[in-house]
Design a protein around this motif. Structure first.
Motif, short mmCIF file in Angstrom:
data_model
loop_
_atom_site.label_atom_id
_atom_site.label_comp_id
_atom_site.label_asym_id
_atom_site.label_seq_id
_atom_site.Cartn_x
_atom_site.Cartn_y
_atom_site.Cartn_z
N TYR A 178 -5.65 9.09 7.01
CA TYR A 178 -4.33 8.44 7.08
C TYR A 178 -3.40 9.01 6.01
O TYR A 178 -2.25 9.37 6.30
CB TYR A 178 -4.50 6.92 6.93
CG TYR A 178 -3.22 6.19 6.69
CD1 TYR A 178 -2.25 6.10 7.69
CD2 TYR A 178 -2.96 5.60 5.45
CE1 TYR A 178 -1.06 5.44 7.47
CE2 TYR A 178 -1.77 4.94 5.22
CZ TYR A 178 -0.81 4.86 6.23
OH TYR A 178 0.37 4.22 6.00
N GLN A 212 -9.42 6.42 6.02
CA GLN A 212 -8.38 6.18 5.00
C GLN A 212 -7.81 7.51 4.48
O GLN A 212 -6.60 7.68 4.37
CB GLN A 212 -8.99 5.36 3.85
CG GLN A 212 -8.06 5.08 2.70
CD GLN A 212 -6.96 4.08 3.07
OE1 GLN A 212 -7.23 3.09 3.75
NE2 GLN A 212 -5.73 4.35 2.65
N LYS A 225 -7.10 -2.30 4.08
CA LYS A 225 -6.80 -1.06 4.80
C LYS A 225 -5.52 -1.22 5.60
O LYS A 225 -5.27 -2.28 6.17
CB LYS A 225 -7.93 -0.77 5.78
CG LYS A 225 -9.20 -0.39 5.11
CD LYS A 225 -10.25 -0.19 6.18
CE LYS A 225 -11.59 -0.52 5.62
NZ LYS A 225 -12.53 -0.89 6.68
N VAL A 250 -5.33 2.49 9.96
CA VAL A 250 -6.72 2.84 9.70
C VAL A 250 -7.64 1.86 10.39
O VAL A 250 -8.57 2.24 11.13
CB VAL A 250 -6.98 2.83 8.17
CG1 VAL A 250 -8.45 3.05 7.89
CG2 VAL A 250 -6.14 3.89 7.50
#
Ligand SMILES: Nc1nc2c(ncn2[C@@H]2O[C@H](COP(=O)(O)OP(=O)(O)OP(=O)(O)O)[C@@H](O)[C@H]2O)c(=O)[nH]1
Ligand SMILES: [Mg+2]
Length: 1131
Positions: free
Chosen positions: A163, A160, A290, A294
């Motif tokens: 990203y 995460q 998410k 991801v």
């Protein structure tokens, strides 16, 4: 994949639509060469195990040792996709600022580029620079975000976090593109606006500019990098993997059953998937979900890295089987997890496929060249395409068509010349032996063996058939022994000895139109060639052989001797090269220095010059260790000059051979090249010659201990005034305001000059407009020579008045009244950042008369005298009084000049000297000279006049022509005018960007402050623990700076230095303590030497000028000083 044969490449070269000419651009060390390795290994040229380690394109030894690329080099690759075969001409470029000129040479030959960005470092200064270069050349970019493995392994980001970080980088780089785009649109708009103002709208109304066409309406979405458009690849070149999102879109559309198009739009972005409902929704709607990127992509990669790094064999096996991969036993057992990762990933997500597919899909082929780019390449400066001759305009169609038929004109651009060892050329390389030759050689060897045996058995050597041995000996080798070696090593045709030691120059070029054939004759057009001139000189329809052409300046005719396919470290011979390909051309070294345009038609204009971002600033003087080797050095420097796009070679007035380079690394490379390749002699190199500028400032308000000047008791006034007086010799008058009045040695002319500092802004404007000033100067001089002024185009005219307006705006107040109108010349070299203002009443001439198109009558009357004065000013501006460095930001005002004595004399006496004739004319034209002398030259006392009149008749003879005296007097007067003002040195400054982690930040600052650097800005790079420090650093202190930083921070920080501007050094080089406080603070001798004096003395020493050095005669303690002073004041 198998190694591609030459035939295959030749065949691919013919399919223009499937050619991609691309270069890899990035900040230093972001992984360009590593990425190139991966792409090359896909062609089997290097093994995939070595990809990333070999750095194949870094073929120089110093490139390998230092780990940075120093030149751009090309390789041709083959790529097959969807039943289509592509030819990729890939150019790897250096990222170090010192070599940014190599980037320019690469970009010119390409249609597209891959911008590589390090996922950790993000957008860096050179990333911006290369993006700008790509933009200026109108080539299309795609993006590779590299080193994603570092986010996992080094920064230990969660998917995460990674990203968000990647999103950030993408935003940054798109913001950059946005700025470039906006400025371009605004520029175009302004241009169109000025055009429509210039030409009143025609009847058709087409030229009426529509003000509404602005930013809002221009579609720029295609310009931005976006994963869903397929213009971004996420990669780790070192581990051999990379992907674009369509790869995953394809896989997951089958797996999950959602349309590929939908996935393509949502895989990147804040969308999540509701697996049950098989629906994709915005992340906002449900917190804690998410994003798809991801969940479906990054987490898989992270878990693979996790398994391998933790050596979780079971999990690895599971992943490998689920991906359907086969890992070799050796890799699977390898102790280094990196090897396993790259073995798995490079099969799973091969980077070469991801990148090359993106290149073929998103980047244009040579056929897609835009009309905009063609026009830009063909029109230098402010020239409009429509103003070119029709024959030249017709070439645009050929460019666009990129045709290969025989009638198509051949247009080639050479962007640089590079040197290769002549031995490495295909024609000099050993070629494989044919079967027949092998049989022959075997036979010969057998014979010789038999002879040897016979000799050993005691048979008389004389009995041998002598003709046998002559048969054996090849024409090249006289000695049988040498022959034998040649046979054994299988070298059939060694190059002649002489050629062995030679460097051959290959032109790095691209065919833009027509087919380049070996042996074809072609025109070489220099940068100053003008097709208009050719068309005027050569009769229309000239059809004689090219060699018989009448001579035309900047044009030559040559033959394309050798054509090569560039294959990284190797060259392959070619017979012909179809349009749209990058190639090497041999045999041009006598025709092309650095770059050139080659064309089969003389109506072609030379391409616009390459834009270089770096300014060469570091100069050293070189000389051979053994003086007798000077010719080799000179020859070597010439070769070096040809082989490097950016280096400058000069012979200074002092006779020194000087090398000017872009920076320390570049300097080192040039010196290595010189000693090892081009001159092959030992050389000694001077310390870097640091350039300075001299200027004057306003008198300071506070002294060296920050006390207001004038308030304290001056204790050493006598000392100070003495020193001041010693600067100005007797016979020269100085008034309190710094006005110098000086008379020529023959006492015939008197000049009054004052020097004033120019405001900083004005100096900057002058520097920025030096090209404009130069063209104004040309115009004025052609007018003065009585030639008809060439008509300047509207645009330049406008620019000139705009420039004048700017100067007026920045020179306000009474002090500068009318100054701009009275500017007589710029200097040094007539275009520098200093001005000469002429305030004398009887001669009104200024730099603006040329552009205004009128040469005043008066101007011609005093022209010759005026020229002498201007020359004197030029000389003074070229070398200042402090250390003979050029001046900057100084305005000399010629308040008065008085030639009346000279004129009077001219009228009364008959002089036969040529130069005196001038005087007569002037004298005749200006009657009543004596009167004006009375009025103006009031300060020259009567006694002086008497003496001069008495001695006059013989004077002109003993002093020589007046013009020489005027020049010398003007120069001296300017120098004295400077010396009575507070003089300062100006230092060249680098800007430097340093990236450092927080733990080494302190050490970076320590090094910076030790070297007089000044931090401008410090900011934290978002999402990392890196700081970006922007600082300025004097060039004088920069030598060894990069190394020191690297050492002190154990390689964690490395700076990039780029020349930025000149800056005044605040301390006064001539300062001596004058007030009590200063005495107390610095001591009488002021032995803590100031920086400016140190620099000044160093330059003086180097130039062999007198250096006033203080020698400590008696060491004394400071506290005794005040006592001494008291004593002296009591006396
Ligand atoms: N961790 C990691 N390191 C990489 C990656 N790609 C390259 N490197 C390393 O980064 C360093 C620089 O790589 P190069 O390929 O030489 O970089 P470059 O952009 O060609 O550098 P210049 O040509 O000097 O501008 C080398 O030590 C590489 O091993 C990657 O994907 N991940
Ligand atoms: Mg490199």
């Amino acid at each position: 994949m198998v190694l591609n044969s030459l035939d295959k490449m030749v065949q691919l070269q013919k399919n223009t639509a499937n050619i991609r000419n691309i270069c890899v651009l990035a900040h230093v060390d972001h992984g360009k060469t590593t990425l190139a390795d991966c792409l090359i290994s896909s062609n089997g040229i290097i093994s995939s195990r070595l990809a990333g380690k070999l750095r194949y394109m870094d073929s120089r030894e110093d490139e390998q040792v230092r780990g940075i690329t120093m030149k751009s080099s090309a390789i041709s690759l083959h790529y097959a996709k969807d039943n289509e075969e592509y030819l990729i001409n890939l150019i790897d470029s250096p990222g170090h600022v010192d070599f940014s000129s190599e980037v320019s040479t690469a970009v010119r030959l390409c249609d597209g580029c891959i911008i590589v960005v390090d996922a950790v470092e993000g957008v860096c200064p050179q990333t911006q620079a290369v993006l700008r270069q790509a933009w200026l050349e109108n080539i299309r970019p795609v993006l590779v975000i590299n080193k994603i493995d570092r986010l996992i392994v080094e920064l230990k980001f969660t998917p995460q976090e990674a990203y968000s970080h990647l999103k950030n980088i993408l935003e940054q780089i798109n913001a950059l593109t946005g700025t470039l785009f906006t400025s371009k649109v605004l520029e175009e708009r302004a241009e169109r606006a000025s055009e429509s103002q210039g030409n009143p709208p025609s009847d058709s109304g087409e030229q009426v500019y529509d003000w509404s066409t602005g930013l809002e309406d221009t579609d720029d979405s295609h310009l931005y990098f976006s994963p869903d458009q397929g213009s971004v690849v996420f990669a780790s070149a070192i581990d051999g993997w990379g992907f674009g999102i369509e790869h995953f879109a394809k896989i997951y559309s089958q797996k999950i059953g959602i349309k590929k198009e939908v996935l393509l739009k949502t895989l990147w972005g804040d969308y999540y998937i509701n697996m049950k409902a098989k629906k994709i929704m915005k992340v906002d709607q449900a917190k804690g979900k998410k994003p798809l990127f991801v969940q479906l992509i990054l987490e898989n990669i992270w878990s693979l890295y996790d398994a391998v790094l933790k050596r979780d064999k079971e999990k690895i096996d599971k992943i490998v089987t689920s991906l359907g991969l086969k890992i070799g036993a050796r890799e699977a057992r390898h102790s280094d997890p990196k090897v396993q990762i790259s073995a798995i990933c490079s099969q799973w997500l091969p980077i070469s496929h991801a990148v090359l597919a993106m290149v073929c899909r998103k980047l244009p082929s040579p056929l897609d060249v835009t009309p905009e780019r063609v026009e830009r390449l063909m029109c230098a400066g402010s020239q409009a395409f429509d103003s070119l001759p029709p024959e030249t305009q017709a070439l645009k169609a050929a460019f666009m068509k990129c045709g290969s038929e025989d009638t198509a004109p051949v247009i080639i651009f050479v962007s640089k010349m590079f040197a290769v060892d002549a031995k490495a050329l295909p024609q000099n390389r050993p070629r494989p032996l044919t079967q027949e030759e092998i049989a022959q050689r075997r036979e010969r060897a057998r014979q010789r063996h038999a002879e040897k045996l016979a000799a050993a058995q005691g048979q008389a050597p004389s009995g041998l058939p002598s003709d046998g041995s002559t048969q054996d000996t090849s024409p090249e080798g006289e000695e049988p022994k040498g022959e034998e070696q040649q046979v054994e090593s299988g070298t059939p045709k060694p190059a002649p000895q002489e050629e062995n030691s030679q460097e051959a120059f290959i032109a790095f070029a691209r065919v833009f139109s027509g087919v380049a054939r070996r042996g074809k004759k072609i025109f070489v057009l220099g940068p100053k060639y003008s097709p208009v001139e050719f068309l005027q000189r050569v009769p229309l329809g000239f059809s004689a052989p090219l060699d018989d052409l009448p001579p035309v300046p900047h044009m030559a005719c040559c033959t394309l001797d050798h054509l090569y396919l560039l294959m990284g470290r190797e060259l392959q011979d070619l017979e012909e090269v179809p349009p749209g390909n990058v190639l090497g051309i041999g045999g041009l070294q006598d025709f092309v220095l650095k770059s050139a345009t080659l064309c089969s038609l003389p109506s072609c204009p030379p391409f616009i010059p390459l834009t270089f971002e770096a300014t060469p600033i570091v100069r050293v003087a070189v000389e051979p260790k053994h003086p007798s080797e000077m010719p080799q050095l000179v020859k070597g420097m010439k070769l070096l000059n040809q082989a490097d796009p950016c280096v400058q070679i000069l012979i200074q007035e002092t006779g020194e051979h000087v090398l000017v380079t872009a920076g320390e690394v570049h300097l080192q490379r040039c010196l290595d090249d010189l000693t090892e390749r081009f001159a092959k002699i030992q050389i000694s190199v001077s310390e870097p010659i640091i350039p300075f500028r001299e200027t004057i400032t306003k008198p300071p308000k506070v002294d060296m201990v920050n006390e207001e000047i004038g308030k304290q008791q001056k204790v050493a006034v006598i000392h100070q005034t003495k020193e001041d007086q010693s600067k100005i010799p007797e016979g020269i008058q100085v008034d309190s305001d710094g006005l110098i009045t000086m008379t020529t040695p023959n006492k015939l002319a008197t000049l009054s000059i004052r020097a004033m500092p120019l405001p900083e802004e004005v100096t900057r404007i002058l520097e920025e407009n030096s090209d404009l000033i130069r063209s104004m100067e040309q115009l004025t001089s052609s007018l003065n020579e009585g030639k008809n002024a060439q008509v300047i185009d509207q645009k330049t005219q406008e620019k000139i008045w705009e420039f004048k307006g700017k100067l007026e705006q920045h020179l306000p107040g009474r002090k500068w009244r009318n100054a701009v109108d009275q500017i007589w010349s710029f200097g040094p070299r007539k275009c520098g950042p200093n001005i000469l203002v002429n305030k004398s009443e009887h001669f009104q001439n200024s730099v603006w008369t040329g552009p205004a198109g009128k040469a005043s009558r008066e101007a011609s009357k005093y022209r010759d005298v005026g020229n002498s004065l201007v020359s004197g000013f030029q000389l003074a501006a070229l070398a200042g009084p402090m250390c003979e460095e050029p001046l900057m930001g100084v305005c000399f005002v010629l308040e008065k000049w008085d030639l009346s004595k000279f004129e009077g004399q001219g009228a009364s006496e008959e002089q036969d000297q040529d130069l005196m004739k001038e005087g007569q004319e002037e004298g005749a034209a200006c009657p009543g000279g004596d009167e004006s002398q009375e009025l103006q030259g009031g300060h020259t006392g009567p006694s002086e006049r008497r003496t001069s009149q008495k001695g006059e008749p013989s004077l002109p003879d003993c002093y020589g022509p007046l013009s020489g005296q005027l020049i010398a007097t003007m120069k001296e007067a300017c120098r004295y005018a400077l010396q009575v003002k507070p003089q300062r040195l100006m230092a060249a400054m680098y800007t430097c960007d340093i990236m450092a982690t927080s733990d080494v930040l302190g050490r970076v600052y320590a090094v910076l402050s030790k070297r007089e650097g000044r931090v401008l800005q410090e900011e934290m790079k978002e999402g990392t623990d890196m700081f970006i420090i922007k600082a300025v650093l004097p060039v004088a202190e920069s030598f060894g700076f990069a190394d020191e930083i690297r050492k002190r921070t154990s390689g964690l920080a490395s700076p990039q230095l780029v020349f930025s501007h000149w800056e005044v050094i605040p301390s006064d080089p001539f300062w001596v303590p004058t007030t009590e406080e200063e005495y107390l603070h610095f001591g009488e001798k002021a032995d803590s030497e100031n920086q400016a004096r140190k620099y000044m003395n160093a330059v003086r020493k180097r130039k062999g000028l007198y250096v006033e050095e203080k020698i400590v005669e008696h060491a004394e303690k400071q506290r005794t000083l005040s006592k001494n002073k008291r004593d002296s004041s009591e006396q």
